[in-house]
Design a protein around this motif. Sequence first.
Motif, PDB file in Angstrom:
ATOM      1  N   ASP A   1      78.223  36.585  81.372  1.00 10.82           N
ATOM      2  CA  ASP A   1      78.282  37.248  82.683  1.00 10.82           C
ATOM      3  C   ASP A   1      77.172  38.197  82.948  1.00 10.82           C
ATOM      4  OD1 ASP A   1      78.525  38.170  85.331  1.00 10.82           O
ATOM      5  OD2 ASP A   1      80.532  37.626  85.285  1.00 10.82           O
TER       6      ASP A   1
ATOM      7  N   PRO B   1      84.981  36.937  98.721  1.00 11.26           N
ATOM      8  CA  PRO B   1      86.322  37.583  98.778  1.00 11.26           C
ATOM      9  C   PRO B   1      87.172  36.307  99.092  1.00 11.26           C
ATOM     10  CG  PRO B   1      84.929  38.768 100.118  1.00 11.26           C
ATOM     11  CD  PRO B   1      84.297  37.769  99.940  1.00 11.26           C
TER      12      PRO B   1
ATOM     13  N   VAL C   1      73.514  39.847  94.342  1.00 11.22           N
ATOM     14  CA  VAL C   1      74.762  39.195  93.975  1.00 11.22           C
ATOM     15  C   VAL C   1      75.822  39.027  95.074  1.00 11.22           C
ATOM     16  CG1 VAL C   1      76.870  39.662  92.649  1.00 11.22           C
ATOM     17  CG2 VAL C   1      74.397  40.062  91.668  1.00 11.22           C
ATOM     18  N   GLN C   2      76.535  38.127  95.367  1.00 10.79           N
ATOM     19  CA  GLN C   2      77.245  37.853  96.315  1.00 10.79           C
ATOM     20  C   GLN C   2      78.921  37.515  95.913  1.00 10.79           C
ATOM     21  OE1 GLN C   2      75.694  34.780  99.152  1.00 10.79           O
ATOM     22  NE2 GLN C   2      73.981  35.981  99.616  1.00 10.79           N
ATOM     23  N   VAL C   3      79.512  38.396  96.134  1.00 12.39           N
ATOM     24  CA  VAL C   3      80.951  38.321  95.663  1.00 12.39           C
ATOM     25  C   VAL C   3      81.832  37.530  97.094  1.00 12.39           C
ATOM     26  CG1 VAL C   3      83.015  39.162  94.932  1.00 12.39           C
ATOM     27  CG2 VAL C   3      81.190  40.136  94.055  1.00 12.39           C
TER      28      VAL C   3
ATOM     29  N   GLY D   1      82.198  34.674  87.395  1.00 10.72           N
ATOM     30  CA  GLY D   1      82.299  35.313  88.800  1.00 10.72           C
ATOM     31  C   GLY D   1      82.948  34.604  89.882  1.00 10.72           C
ATOM     32  N   ARG D   2      84.074  34.093  89.470  1.00 11.43           N
ATOM     33  CA  ARG D   2      84.889  33.277  90.494  1.00 11.43           C
ATOM     34  C   ARG D   2      84.178  32.129  91.095  1.00 11.43           C
ATOM     35  NH1 ARG D   2      87.586  37.749  94.589  1.00 11.43           N
ATOM     36  NH2 ARG D   2      88.746  38.932  93.300  1.00 11.43           N
ATOM     37  N   SER D   3      83.050  31.757  90.377  1.00 10.60           N
ATOM     38  CA  SER D   3      82.295  30.577  91.037  1.00 10.60           C
ATOM     39  C   SER D   3      82.323  29.226  90.061  1.00 10.60           C
ATOM     40  CB  SER D   3      80.801  30.965  90.617  1.00 10.60           C
ATOM     41  OG  SER D   3      80.770  32.163  91.557  1.00 10.60           O
TER      42      SER D   3
ATOM     43  N   THR E   1      76.350  40.081  85.423  1.00  6.88           N
ATOM     44  CA  THR E   1      76.727  41.407  86.061  1.00  6.88           C
ATOM     45  C   THR E   1      77.365  42.094  85.167  1.00  6.88           C
ATOM     46  OG1 THR E   1      78.774  40.220  86.843  1.00  6.88           O
ATOM     47  CG2 THR E   1      77.080  40.075  88.348  1.00  6.88           C
TER      48      THR E   1
ATOM     49  N   HIS F   1      76.389  33.137  94.270  1.00  2.00           N
ATOM     50  CA  HIS F   1      77.021  34.325  93.921  1.00  2.00           C
ATOM     51  C   HIS F   1      75.968  34.925  93.148  1.00  2.00           C
ATOM     52  CE1 HIS F   1      79.365  36.859  91.607  1.00  2.00           C
ATOM     53  NE2 HIS F   1      79.267  36.572  90.551  1.00  2.00           N
ATOM     54  N   TYR F   2      75.244  34.425  92.311  1.00  2.00           N
ATOM     55  CA  TYR F   2      74.304  35.180  91.243  1.00  2.00           C
ATOM     56  C   TYR F   2      73.061  35.576  91.937  1.00  2.00           C
ATOM     57  CZ  TYR F   2      77.679  34.609  87.487  1.00  2.00           C
ATOM     58  OH  TYR F   2      78.806  34.700  86.774  1.00  2.00           O
TER      59      TYR F   2
ATOM     60  N   ASN G   1      86.600  28.896  93.686  1.00  2.00           N
ATOM     61  CA  ASN G   1      85.592  29.107  94.761  1.00  2.00           C
ATOM     62  C   ASN G   1      84.439  27.956  94.361  1.00  2.00           C
ATOM     63  OD1 ASN G   1      83.834  30.141  96.685  1.00  2.00           O
ATOM     64  ND2 ASN G   1      82.855  31.494  95.325  1.00  2.00           N
TER      65      ASN G   1
END
Length: 804
Positions: free
Chosen positions: A240, A288, A284-286, A201-203, A242, A212-213, A84
């Motif tokens: 991390d 998908p 926080v934005q995940v 965080g997949r970032s 989160t 994301h954060y 991502n």
Amino acid sequence: MHRSEPARPHALRSVLLFLLVSALSGALVAGLALPLAGLAGVTTETAHNTVQYLPQDLEIAPTRQATVILANDDSRIATLYEENRTEVTLKQINPIMLKAIVAIEDDRFYEHGALDAKGTLRALLRNQSGGGVSQGGSSITQQYVKLSLVAKAKTPQERQAATADSYERKFTELRYAIAVEQKVAKEEILRRYLNLAFFGGRSYGVEAAAKHYFGVPASKLNLQQAALLAGLVKNPVGYDPTDNPKKAKTRRDTVLVRMRDLGMISAKQATAAMKTAVIDPRKVQVVPNGCASSPYPFFCDYVRAKLKENPVFGKTKDDREDYIQTAGLTIRTSLDPKMQAAAQKSIDQHSKPTDSAVAAITVVEPTTGLVKAMAQSKPYGFKKNQTAYNYNVEKSYPGGFGGFQNGSTMKAFTIAAAIQKGVPLNYRINSPQVLDMSGQDFKTCTGVTSDPDYTPKNSTRTVPDPSMIDAARASTNTYFLQLSQQVGLCPIATLAAKMGMRDAQTEDPLEQVPSMTLGSAGLITPMMMSSAYATFAARGVFCNPQVITAVASVRGKSIATPGRSCKPVMTPQVADGVNYVLHQVMEPGGTGGKLKFGRSDLGGKTGTTDDNKAVWFAGYSSKYAAASVVADATPPARNLIGQTFNGRKLRDASGSGTAGPIWEAVMRSILKGLPSSKFVQPDEKTIRGNVKDLPAVKGMTPEQATAQLEALGFKVAIAETQVDSDAVAGTVAYTSPRTEDGALPGATVTLWLSNGSKVPPPVTPPVTPGIPPVIPPNGPPPTKPTGHVPCPPWNPKFPNCGGR
């Protein structure tokens, strides 16, 4: 003779030899020199042989970036990625982020060359004493090189080599780093590094990490946010915020202290930043990954499948899949979120995921083929009452279910083929409730076909002698079977194929079988059906279904992709005739009459298959077309009667009463607020058709009538049952088609013989006793033929079209 290849030197010796040669030749930038003690005795030839194995310029692989799929209003349907990442320019990164990463990762970045001699020597000595490579000491440039090599690796072996804990790997990185430093500005190296680094965080990359954060782009990062991100690159999982907010805060504050000590920020700024919360969980934005987490997973999967058909993205499907997920594309689609919401709402109102029967609908725009909505009753997933099957598309696409028999919706193609061949709209055929067609020939594109045991019946009541309009309104099976026999199956099949109709399981052409017009020629999808019916709305122009409207590269450059593909498959006049007939279906008394709404002209057709395994309604205005289906999707398909639908057991299943309300609710919603529209009325030639005159044969013997008809090029059949008539028993009562309607050249004309039940008894004129009746010398005056019916004014033979 060729000079033999020198043996490859030991890795540690290579490091030292290369550093010596580089130092002596002046190739290293300031700060690279290391103590040269212990290197005495190394010859120039040995050093040369060592250097020839070393890499030169670093080949930079394209950055793996996330691809986004958008609806027609630019709202996000899905994000596809292996990593991502959204690459950004230096101007799109807040300068405070550059300071933070330099402070914690390489505070002498702007002072040294490819490597920090102090840091490298310190790490070298510690690693040497420890017997391994445990401490880095790498500059940001070296870290960037390592990330680049990992990004470029395509095989497990290449990935292992790019991350191996060895001096040889560090040495390779160093040589590349020298080349980078010589050609790339410091700020550009920082930008590339921040775009490649993993932040947890997949970032991947600072832009994805910031969103994301913190829910902000990298350009909007503040001091404490930048410090947090800078601290993450050392251990993205361990720090991390989160998962480990305390460790993350400690690490962030370490970065802030370092920035303060280096004079990048004031003590006051550092203290204030350390008092802030590490993150706001609400922001926080995940992101998908993939279609499974899309709000429209079935549509998304279909888009991906269509993308993988495009050779511009790669030679093979695997190549295309990799490119689509890593190239940072922006893919715009036809999906209209408002129409999609209306479609899903209607599905949810009329069905439930727990039902044993399934429901689906597709909405298409005529004249463009744009697929505006695609909804179904079973949600995406692999749990109970979920499915990975897309009930709207063909089996050839991943997850495509592959369609259902489409029942009487197929009659629309028979109507179109008949009008195309010149059949009048009021063409009448005697159509009993049950018709024995066993062994009767139906002409195909390659010959003839028949069914040795075929006795079809009507599922609805209709007039015994319906016109095409009457038969369409009542969906009279026996009428359309006879009409398809007269027209021939080949014109019907050819026209249907041009309108995108094919078997959704096999991709083969529809079967040309006697029951073709009743929808037993193959399995059809709602997308196929809505696109085909959209052809009528578009006055004969068929458009291939289109879901992808534009594709842009990461730099915003348009990428060629199959666009609109439309072509006329029938004349506007033929389509006008079909619209006129199917519009009558939607009028009171027609099978679709209860579904009519608004002031726009609507056309449509119901469909019910044998044993009620599937029921359909396909309909349209001039603006949108849609096809809905309710069916059993669990092989082998069963009768819908007794299955659950909308939480209740079905006691009846029909196109108008079961599938129709789904269609109606969707079309009501999407047409609401739009100007009303009307179909173009068919011209006189379309209404009257192009038929050949039939002689008046009522009252003739079968032999006499047959001789006359065959002399005119017609084929003759004699009905097995006799009918009530005022003609003498055993003579012709009427023909099918009727005398006044005419017949297609070469068509089969059926003779219906009278049983004599309505022949009036003979009337004996009263005779005056003693006075003989007066008989004219030339015999009795001629009488007007019985059964004479005047033609309607629009008939081409009016007013002299003869008796029936």
